[in-house]
Design an enzyme around this catalytic site. Structure first.
Site, PDB file in Angstrom:
ATOM      1  N   MET A   1      -8.096   8.962   9.060  1.00  0.00           N
ATOM      2  CA  MET A   1      -8.613   9.620   7.860  1.00  0.00           C
ATOM      3  C   MET A   1      -9.517  10.794   8.258  1.00  0.00           C
ATOM      4  O   MET A   1     -10.581  11.001   7.686  1.00  0.00           O
ATOM      5  CB  MET A   1      -9.383   8.608   6.985  1.00  0.00           C
ATOM      6  CG  MET A   1      -8.475   7.505   6.462  1.00  0.00           C
ATOM      7  SD  MET A   1      -9.349   6.116   5.736  1.00  0.00           S
ATOM      8  CE  MET A   1      -9.832   5.189   7.177  1.00  0.00           C
TER       9      MET A   1
ATOM     10  N   ASP B   1       0.820  -1.215   0.000  1.00  0.00           N
ATOM     11  CA  ASP B   1       0.000   0.000   0.000  1.00  0.00           C
ATOM     12  C   ASP B   1       0.855   1.267   0.000  1.00  0.00           C
ATOM     13  O   ASP B   1       2.042   1.236   0.273  1.00  0.00           O
ATOM     14  CB  ASP B   1      -0.860   0.018   1.272  1.00  0.00           C
ATOM     15  CG  ASP B   1      -2.044  -0.908   1.146  1.00  0.00           C
ATOM     16  OD1 ASP B   1      -2.313  -1.366   0.024  1.00  0.00           O
ATOM     17  OD2 ASP B   1      -2.700  -1.165   2.179  1.00  0.00           O
TER      18      ASP B   1
ATOM     19  N   LYS C   1      -3.727   3.236  -2.532  1.00  0.00           N
ATOM     20  CA  LYS C   1      -4.945   4.007  -2.776  1.00  0.00           C
ATOM     21  C   LYS C   1      -4.667   5.435  -2.337  1.00  0.00           C
ATOM     22  O   LYS C   1      -4.424   5.697  -1.170  1.00  0.00           O
ATOM     23  CB  LYS C   1      -6.107   3.444  -1.963  1.00  0.00           C
ATOM     24  CG  LYS C   1      -6.436   2.016  -2.295  1.00  0.00           C
ATOM     25  CD  LYS C   1      -7.755   1.624  -1.649  1.00  0.00           C
ATOM     26  CE  LYS C   1      -7.915   0.118  -1.624  1.00  0.00           C
ATOM     27  NZ  LYS C   1      -7.782  -0.478  -0.310  1.00  0.00           N
TER      28      LYS C   1
HETATM   29  N1  SAH Z   1      -4.417  -0.036   8.859  1.00  0.00           N
HETATM   30  C1  SAH Z   1      -3.910   1.288   9.195  1.00  0.00           C
HETATM   31  C2  SAH Z   1      -4.904   2.363   8.890  1.00  0.00           C
HETATM   32  C3  SAH Z   1      -5.173   2.542   7.421  1.00  0.00           C
HETATM   33  S1  SAH Z   1      -6.276   3.847   7.080  1.00  0.00           S
HETATM   34  C4  SAH Z   1      -3.490   1.289  10.667  1.00  0.00           C
HETATM   35  O1  SAH Z   1      -3.802   0.347  11.399  1.00  0.00           O
HETATM   36  O2  SAH Z   1      -2.831   2.239  11.097  1.00  0.00           O
HETATM   37  C5  SAH Z   1      -5.192   5.162   6.724  1.00  0.00           C
HETATM   38  C6  SAH Z   1      -5.135   6.140   7.877  1.00  0.00           C
HETATM   39  O3  SAH Z   1      -4.329   5.645   8.897  1.00  0.00           O
HETATM   40  C7  SAH Z   1      -4.509   7.468   7.535  1.00  0.00           C
HETATM   41  O4  SAH Z   1      -5.438   8.339   6.915  1.00  0.00           O
HETATM   42  C8  SAH Z   1      -4.137   7.984   8.902  1.00  0.00           C
HETATM   43  O5  SAH Z   1      -5.265   8.467   9.588  1.00  0.00           O
HETATM   44  C9  SAH Z   1      -3.721   6.707   9.586  1.00  0.00           C
HETATM   45  N2  SAH Z   1      -2.261   6.498   9.540  1.00  0.00           N
HETATM   46  C10 SAH Z   1      -1.581   5.543   8.884  1.00  0.00           C
HETATM   47  N3  SAH Z   1      -0.263   5.641   9.110  1.00  0.00           N
HETATM   48  C11 SAH Z   1      -0.098   6.682   9.945  1.00  0.00           C
HETATM   49  C12 SAH Z   1       1.038   7.279  10.571  1.00  0.00           C
HETATM   50  N4  SAH Z   1       2.270   6.802  10.397  1.00  0.00           N
HETATM   51  N5  SAH Z   1       0.813   8.335  11.387  1.00  0.00           N
HETATM   52  C13 SAH Z   1      -0.423   8.804  11.610  1.00  0.00           C
HETATM   53  N6  SAH Z   1      -1.523   8.270  11.045  1.00  0.00           N
HETATM   54  C14 SAH Z   1      -1.370   7.230  10.218  1.00  0.00           C
END
Ligand code: SAH
Length: 456
Positions: free
Chosen positions: A380, A245, A267
């Site tokens: 998000m 991803d 995405k």
């Molecule tokens: N599966 C992922 C979430 C995917 S949805 C998890 O468990 O973290 C994508 C969202 O995750 C982003 O819009 C943001 O809100 C959050 N996100 C992912 N990586 C991040 C990071 N390193 N720091 C802060 N937010 C993050």
């Protein structure tokens, strides 16, 4: 080779450990994994050793007849005493190990990677304990915890095969097919895979290469490779195909097997994206072609990752998969804030919510989230920030409710914005926050010890 590595059967045998302190405790930690009858000779055993005695895992005596032991460890805190015990043991012909006394040792205990009944022992004949530890830690990370179970499955299959196939050469050829050359394939060696390969190899009259594909759904964590699990790293090392991803960090990507085929299916919010059914098609097709597929998803694959849709596609195609949980953005961000997600006596729930769903901005349980002490992490949530602020205020939340926004949690470019509900949208703009970020309602930032000291 001066020392011969052997695996010594301790069932029903007595092992003496002289000493009740740290050195004895260290030896006992290994010995407790065996079936030996353990006797500790000490007048002042430490707390851990007494606890083991209470659990019935060893006995403690003040003195004992050394000739009744099969092995002896002289592990008191006194080198001279250890040497003396070693001399006495040797006089009655019982193999002895004296702590920190190479000259007083008949045998040395290697570093052990324990996947019982599979055990790997590593010895350097005392030349470099640090090298032994490095080798051990490398093997620890590469050998799956299920290896012991797998070896038991193999034993059962071997017993069966001995009955079915009298020709030993054919049996050996079949096992070579099932287990391959080993190296790099450890993650594939779980009981189910081995049994499936075995069955396939048996069905074909002549042993030949089998092709059972498997998909690993892997949590890549928020970005810092230190936050990967050992299991995730292992399957990344042996992947044939990596389907990844947008939010998987470069540092994490660089830990995947270099020779793998890399397929980007990121995405991009509001931009060009790979449709979910296209992703499903790719992982199914690659697995059907017999490849080991690593589906690398940011954070934890089970948190806002549409993993269920991929599971359904794999189930539909009859493809086996394993889930490797990861560190989700909320826990990584909480760690950066130096706060717990749940605080005893304050919040009884820590919500993980999305700012967006298929309909647009997500409608959450605003009444619950507006209560004092409510805590929620919104994924998000950047574009929805003003909407979230409006809804919470409308439902009675205090404008002073602390809100922390953590962008790029765990990464080198991490930014924390500690603000309040009333200031949230403005502070996002003034700090140029573009994401990925989580919006954490009800959380503030705990000042560092350095800052606290400066303030006092
Ligand atoms: N599966 C992922 C979430 C995917 S949805 C998890 O468990 O973290 C994508 C969202 O995750 C982003 O819009 C943001 O809100 C959050 N996100 C992912 N990586 C991040 C990071 N390193 N720091 C802060 N937010 C993050």
């Amino acid at each position: 080779m001066r020392y011969l590595p052997i695996h010594f059967d301790l069932r029903g045998k007595t092992v003496f450990v002289y000493g009740g302190d740290r050195a004895a405790e260290a030896k006992l930690r290994t010995l407790l994994k065996t079936d030996a009858n353990l006797v500790v000779i000490s007048e002042t055993p430490g707390e851990e050793i007494r606890r083991w005695a209470e659990q019935g895992r060893l006995t403690i005596v003040a003195d004992a007849d050394l000739s009744t032991a099969s092995l002896i460890y002289a592990a008191t805190e006194y080198p001279n005493e250890n040497y003396r015990i070693a001399e006495t043991a040797r006089a009655v012909g019982i193999p002895v190990n004296a702590a920190d006394q190479p000259a007083g040792c008949d045998f040395i205990t290697p570093a052990i990677v324990d996947r019982s009944p599979v055990a790997v022992s590593i010895g350097t004949e005392g030349t470099s304990p640090a090298l032994a530890r490095a080798l051990k830690s490398d093997l620890e990370s590469r050998l799956p915890s299920s290896l012991g179970e797998t070896s038991k499955t193999i034993k059962n299959l071997r017993d069966q095969l001995k009955v079915d196939e009298p020709d030993i050469a054919k049996r050996q050829a079949l096992w070579a097919t099932v287990l391959g050359s080993g190296l790099g394939d450890y993650a594939e060696l779980d009981s189910d895979t081995v049994t499936a390969r075995y069955n396939t190899a048996r069905q074909l009259s002549a042993p030949q290469e089998t092709s059972v594909g498997h998909v690993h759904i892997v949590g890549a964590g928020p970005g810092d490779p230190d936050l990967l699990t050992v299991g995730a790293l292992r399957v990344m090392h042996s992947a044939d195909v990596v389907v990844y991803d947008r939010l998987v960090s470069d540092e994490v990507m660089s830990l995947c097997r270099r020779e793998a085929e890399f397929i980007y299916v990121g995405k991009i919010p509001g931009g060009v994206s790979t449709r979910q059914d296209e992703i499903n098609r790719i992982i199914v097709e690659k697995a059907q072609a017999g490849e080991s597929v690593v589906r690398l998803k940011s954070g934890d694959p089970l948190v806002f990752g549409r993993a269920e849709e991929e599971f359904a596609a794999l189930d539909g195609a009859g493809i086996g998969f394993t889930i490797h949980p990861g560190i989700t953005a909320a826990t990584a961000a909480a760690a950066s804030l130096r706060h717990s997600l749940t605080v005893r006596g304050e919040n009884t729930a820590a919500t993980l919510a999305t700012g967006h769903d298929e309909q647009g901005f997500a409608e959450l349980d605003w009444t619950a989230l507006a209560k004092p002490n409510a805590r929620a992490t919104i994924y998000m949530g950047l574009r929805a920030a003003r909407f979230i602020q409006g809804r919470l205020l409308l439902h009675g939340a205090s404008p002073e409710t602390p809100v922390a926004v953590v962008e790029n949690a765990s990464r080198a470019n991490e930014i924390i914005v500690a603000t309040t509900l009333s200031q949230l949208p403005d502070d996002l703009t003034s700090n140029g926050i573009k994401g990925p970020a989580v919006v954490m309602i009800g959380y503030d930032r705990r000042p560092s010890a350095v800052a606290l000291k400066a303030a006092s």
